[in-house]
Write a protein that holds these residues in place. Structure first.
Motif, mmCIF file in Angstrom:
data_model
loop_
_atom_site.group_PDB
_atom_site.id
_atom_site.type_symbol
_atom_site.label_atom_id
_atom_site.label_comp_id
_atom_site.label_asym_id
_atom_site.label_seq_id
_atom_site.Cartn_x
_atom_site.Cartn_y
_atom_site.Cartn_z
ATOM 1 N N ALA A 248 0.841 -1.203 0.000
ATOM 2 C CA ALA A 248 0.000 0.000 0.000
ATOM 3 C C ALA A 248 0.878 1.255 0.000
ATOM 4 O O ALA A 248 0.581 2.242 -0.696
ATOM 5 C CB ALA A 248 -0.944 -0.013 1.208
ATOM 6 N N LEU A 249 1.952 1.280 0.749
ATOM 7 C CA LEU A 249 2.870 2.420 0.790
ATOM 8 C C LEU A 249 3.539 2.612 -0.568
ATOM 9 O O LEU A 249 3.668 3.739 -1.048
ATOM 10 C CB LEU A 249 3.899 2.221 1.905
ATOM 11 C CG LEU A 249 4.849 3.371 2.173
ATOM 12 C CD1 LEU A 249 4.086 4.606 2.647
ATOM 13 C CD2 LEU A 249 5.889 2.984 3.191
ATOM 14 N N TYR A 250 3.967 1.524 -1.174
ATOM 15 C CA TYR A 250 4.599 1.575 -2.491
ATOM 16 C C TYR A 250 3.643 2.162 -3.524
ATOM 17 O O TYR A 250 4.025 3.000 -4.327
ATOM 18 C CB TYR A 250 5.055 0.165 -2.892
ATOM 19 C CG TYR A 250 5.532 0.061 -4.309
ATOM 20 C CD1 TYR A 250 6.777 0.562 -4.686
ATOM 21 C CD2 TYR A 250 4.727 -0.536 -5.278
ATOM 22 C CE1 TYR A 250 7.199 0.462 -5.999
ATOM 23 C CE2 TYR A 250 5.155 -0.643 -6.582
ATOM 24 C CZ TYR A 250 6.381 -0.144 -6.938
ATOM 25 O OH TYR A 250 6.802 -0.234 -8.250
ATOM 26 N N GLU A 251 2.422 1.726 -3.492
ATOM 27 C CA GLU A 251 1.431 2.217 -4.447
ATOM 28 C C GLU A 251 1.106 3.693 -4.205
ATOM 29 O O GLU A 251 0.842 4.441 -5.144
ATOM 30 C CB GLU A 251 0.141 1.389 -4.358
ATOM 31 C CG GLU A 251 0.258 0.010 -4.949
ATOM 32 C CD GLU A 251 0.448 0.035 -6.467
ATOM 33 O OE1 GLU A 251 -0.140 0.892 -7.153
ATOM 34 O OE2 GLU A 251 1.235 -0.804 -6.949
ATOM 35 N N SER A 252 1.123 4.108 -2.959
ATOM 36 C CA SER A 252 0.798 5.509 -2.663
ATOM 37 C C SER A 252 1.936 6.458 -3.055
ATOM 38 O O SER A 252 1.706 7.632 -3.326
ATOM 39 C CB SER A 252 0.449 5.693 -1.188
ATOM 40 O OG SER A 252 1.585 5.482 -0.413
ATOM 41 N N LEU A 253 3.144 5.994 -3.092
ATOM 42 C CA LEU A 253 4.293 6.847 -3.428
ATOM 43 C C LEU A 253 4.568 6.873 -4.933
ATOM 44 O O LEU A 253 5.411 7.682 -5.372
ATOM 45 C CB LEU A 253 5.539 6.365 -2.689
ATOM 46 C CG LEU A 253 5.494 6.522 -1.166
ATOM 47 C CD1 LEU A 253 6.768 5.988 -0.554
ATOM 48 C CD2 LEU A 253 5.303 7.980 -0.771
ATOM 49 N N LYS A 254 3.911 6.081 -5.699
ATOM 50 C CA LYS A 254 4.117 6.103 -7.139
ATOM 51 C C LYS A 254 3.593 7.423 -7.700
ATOM 52 O O LYS A 254 2.567 7.913 -7.261
ATOM 53 C CB LYS A 254 3.309 4.972 -7.785
ATOM 54 C CG LYS A 254 4.007 3.709 -7.975
ATOM 55 C CD LYS A 254 3.068 2.841 -8.788
ATOM 56 C CE LYS A 254 3.519 1.552 -9.181
ATOM 57 N NZ LYS A 254 2.565 0.795 -9.912
#
Length: 183
Positions: free
Chosen positions: A173-179
């Motif tokens: 979820a963090l990875y997807e939000s920082l994209k």
């Protein structure tokens, strides 16, 4: 010229009805004898059953291995348990204590004396009770061994898997939000 045969000199054929009547009379006579023999067998087995009363009075009530009783079938039997019984021998005066096994029927004792059969049944009952005690002790030992396995050993792998799953979902979820968002 030939003369007609004289019916008084030739044997008259037996009528089927008369032959059946005679066969039924003979069968009834044999049946009466068989019933008398069976009644005598049952009476002898009931005498033995009464001689076994003191033995089974000593067996504790919680032990339900034995189901003693006289069955009156084609061959009367005094049942001791599911696999062992007493029948009368061919001479109808000899007791035969037998046990049914996987490999057939075995004779445990055979005697004209009630005392010898009572002793054989007593030994059999004692052996069965010892087998029961051993079976219960093995079951008890296995139950104790399985209850001694620590519960932690079973719970920690689950907890670790759960935590790793939550962390991996959080990381995704963090990875997807920082994209960067592309338009």
């Amino acid at each position: 010229m030939s003369e007609a045969p004289d019916s008084s000199t030739e044997p008259r054929p037996v009528r089927l009805r008369e032959a059946l009547r005679q066969a039924r009379i003979e069968a009834a006579d044999r049946t009466g004898v068989v019933v008398d023999l069976r009644d005598a067998e049952v009476a002898r087995l009931e005498i033995l059953n009464e001689a076994l009363d003191p033995l089974f009075a000593e067996v504790p009530n919680q032990i339900d291995l034995f189901d003693r009783g006289v069955s009156q079938g084609e061959t009367p039997r005094l049942w001791i348990d599911v696999v062992a019984h007493v029948v009368m021998g061919r001479d109808k005066r000899q007791y035969r204590f037998v046990q049914d096994t996987r490999n057939g029927r075995i004779v445990l004792a055979e005697s004209h004396d009630i005392g010898a059969i009572v002793k054989a049944v007593t030994d059999y009952v004692a052996r069965r009770m010892v087998e029961r005690e051993r079976a219960f002790s093995v079951t008890r030992i296995q139950a104790q061994a399985s209850s001694e396995v620590p519960r932690r050993g079973r719970v920690w792998p689950f907890v670790l898997g759960f935590v790793l799953g939550v962390l991996s979902l959080f990381g995704y979820a963090l990875y997807e939000s920082l994209k960067p968002i592309s338009f």
